[in-house]
Design an enzyme around this catalytic site. Structure first.
Site, PDB file in Angstrom:
ATOM      1  N   ASP A 115      45.820  52.467-121.271  1.00 30.63           N
ATOM      2  CA  ASP A 115      45.234  51.679-120.188  1.00 30.63           C
ATOM      3  C   ASP A 115      44.426  50.502-120.737  1.00 30.63           C
ATOM      4  OD1 ASP A 115      43.261  53.349-121.202  1.00 30.63           O
ATOM      5  OD2 ASP A 115      42.566  54.088-119.261  1.00 30.63           O
ATOM      6  N   ASP A 118      39.413  49.400-126.188  1.00 32.91           N
ATOM      7  CA  ASP A 118      37.989  49.063-126.220  1.00 32.91           C
ATOM      8  C   ASP A 118      37.549  49.031-127.680  1.00 32.91           C
ATOM      9  OD1 ASP A 118      35.297  48.791-125.789  1.00 32.91           O
ATOM     10  OD2 ASP A 118      35.047  50.583-124.577  1.00 32.91           O
ATOM     11  N   SER A 119      37.054  50.148-128.209  1.00 27.21           N
ATOM     12  CA  SER A 119      36.664  50.176-129.628  1.00 27.21           C
ATOM     13  C   SER A 119      37.887  50.288-130.533  1.00 27.21           C
ATOM     14  CB  SER A 119      35.742  51.367-129.891  1.00 27.21           C
ATOM     15  OG  SER A 119      36.483  52.571-129.896  1.00 27.21           O
ATOM     16  N   GLY A 120      39.009  50.744-129.979  1.00 31.08           N
ATOM     17  CA  GLY A 120      40.220  50.917-130.769  1.00 31.08           C
ATOM     18  C   GLY A 120      40.303  52.252-131.488  1.00 31.08           C
ATOM     19  N   THR A 122      40.635  55.290-130.272  1.00 33.50           N
ATOM     20  CA  THR A 122      41.689  56.150-129.737  1.00 33.50           C
ATOM     21  C   THR A 122      43.028  55.770-130.357  1.00 33.50           C
ATOM     22  OG1 THR A 122      40.460  56.207-127.649  1.00 33.50           O
ATOM     23  CG2 THR A 122      42.731  56.992-127.598  1.00 33.50           C
ATOM     24  N   LYS A 146      40.144  44.537-124.616  1.00 32.42           N
ATOM     25  CA  LYS A 146      38.835  43.877-124.592  1.00 32.42           C
ATOM     26  C   LYS A 146      38.631  42.923-125.762  1.00 32.42           C
ATOM     27  CE  LYS A 146      36.263  47.149-121.738  1.00 32.42           C
ATOM     28  NZ  LYS A 146      35.210  48.186-121.678  1.00 32.42           N
ATOM     29  N   ARG A 180      40.249  56.005-110.001  1.00 31.59           N
ATOM     30  CA  ARG A 180      41.579  55.781-110.598  1.00 31.59           C
ATOM     31  C   ARG A 180      42.570  55.235-109.577  1.00 31.59           C
ATOM     32  NH1 ARG A 180      41.780  58.054-115.787  1.00 31.59           N
ATOM     33  NH2 ARG A 180      40.626  59.984-116.094  1.00 31.59           N
TER      34      ARG A 180
HETATM   35  P1  IMP Z   1      38.545  53.123-127.373  1.00 32.74           P
HETATM   36  O1  IMP Z   1      38.942  54.326-128.173  1.00 32.74           O
HETATM   37  O2  IMP Z   1      37.094  52.785-127.499  1.00 32.74           O
HETATM   38  O3  IMP Z   1      39.439  51.931-127.593  1.00 32.74           O
HETATM   39  O4  IMP Z   1      38.644  53.550-125.858  1.00 32.74           O
HETATM   40  C1  IMP Z   1      39.855  53.680-125.215  1.00 32.74           C
HETATM   41  C2  IMP Z   1      39.742  54.603-124.020  1.00 32.74           C
HETATM   42  O5  IMP Z   1      38.442  54.607-123.455  1.00 32.74           O
HETATM   43  C3  IMP Z   1      40.667  54.120-122.925  1.00 32.74           C
HETATM   44  O6  IMP Z   1      41.904  54.776-122.985  1.00 32.74           O
HETATM   45  C4  IMP Z   1      39.906  54.459-121.664  1.00 32.74           C
HETATM   46  O7  IMP Z   1      40.243  55.749-121.207  1.00 32.74           O
HETATM   47  C5  IMP Z   1      38.464  54.438-122.057  1.00 32.74           C
HETATM   48  N1  IMP Z   1      37.845  53.145-121.714  1.00 32.74           N
HETATM   49  C6  IMP Z   1      37.466  52.157-122.552  1.00 32.74           C
HETATM   50  N2  IMP Z   1      36.937  51.116-121.885  1.00 32.74           N
HETATM   51  C7  IMP Z   1      37.002  51.457-120.580  1.00 32.74           C
HETATM   52  C8  IMP Z   1      36.629  50.779-119.367  1.00 32.74           C
HETATM   53  O8  IMP Z   1      36.140  49.636-119.331  1.00 32.74           O
HETATM   54  N3  IMP Z   1      36.854  51.476-118.220  1.00 32.74           N
HETATM   55  C9  IMP Z   1      37.404  52.718-118.176  1.00 32.74           C
HETATM   56  N4  IMP Z   1      37.773  53.368-119.284  1.00 32.74           N
HETATM   57  C10 IMP Z   1      37.565  52.750-120.468  1.00 32.74           C
HETATM   58 MG    MG Z   2      38.732  57.477-119.155  1.00 34.91          MG
END
Ligand code: IMP
Ligand code: MG
Length: 189
Positions: A115, A118-120, A122, A146, A180
């Protein structure tokens, strides 16, 4: 196609049950147009091979279901589940694989559908896990990016929109499992 929803319109949206949403970042029409383009891009990028569209649950479920219907070549769909955010709006940093796809990954052209990046963290974690399964190719398709991730080891080949650095909900994205089902993407705070 729907027009942009005004702030007043958001307040009046019964799906929100009076909870505050700051503004609509991407409306239904914009999303539909971009998803159609992505489907066309992906169809053209895979002239042969066994394509597996692998959705990261739960956030990708609406995006994935719209996207695969815009891809005009054979494909398979499966899902995986990772958890990292809990109920907060800030990444906890720990990524757990809760459900592993049953489909054979070896030799497939895999598109991991996410979806939002964000931080990457995941993606870094999941891409490493999936690479070990020896797919023929492995790419990322993210609805939103982002563009703030510093340690991102893998580039997303397909991106819907560059996202503002705000917490976004709707079209699959949640806050504590709410929102959602919004057909648009809104910023929460
Ligand atoms: P990351 O591992 O920080 O890149 O986060 C990725 C996961 O965090 C995404 O698959 C989302 O489920 C959740 N996430 C990150 N940013 C948002 C946001 O702005 N809204 C809702 N979920 C988010
Ligand atoms: Mg989530």
């Amino acid at each position: 196609m729907s027009s942009t929803i005004t702030p007043l319109g958001i307040k009046a949206d019964p799906r929100l049950s009076g909870r505050a949403v700051k503004r609509v970042a991407f409306d239904e029409g914009e999303i539909a147009r971009r998803v159609t383009e992505l489907g066309r891009e992906i169809s053209g990028a895979y002239p042969d091979g066994d394509l597996l569209v692998l959705g990261l649950l739960k956030g990708s479920f609406i995006f994935l279901s719209d996207l695969v219907r815009q891809i005009t070549r054979p494909l398979q769909v499966d899902f995986l589940v990772a958890s990292s955010y809990g109920e907060g709006t800030v990444s906890s940093g720990t990524v757990n694989l809760v459900y592993d796809p049953e489909t054979e990954l070896k030799g497939k052209d895999i598109i991991l559908v996410e979806d939002i990046v964000d931080s990457g963290r995941t993606l870094n974690r999941l891409m490493a896990i999936l690479k070990e399964r020896e797919p023929r190719s492995l790419e990322i398709c993210a609805l939103l990016h982002k563009r703030i991730a510093e340690g991102l080891k893998y580039d997303a080949k397909f991106v819907g929109f560059d996202a503002p650095n705000e917490f976004l909900v709707g079209y699959g994205l949640d806050h504590a499992e709410n929102f959602r089902h919004l057909p648009y993407i809104a910023s929460l705070m």
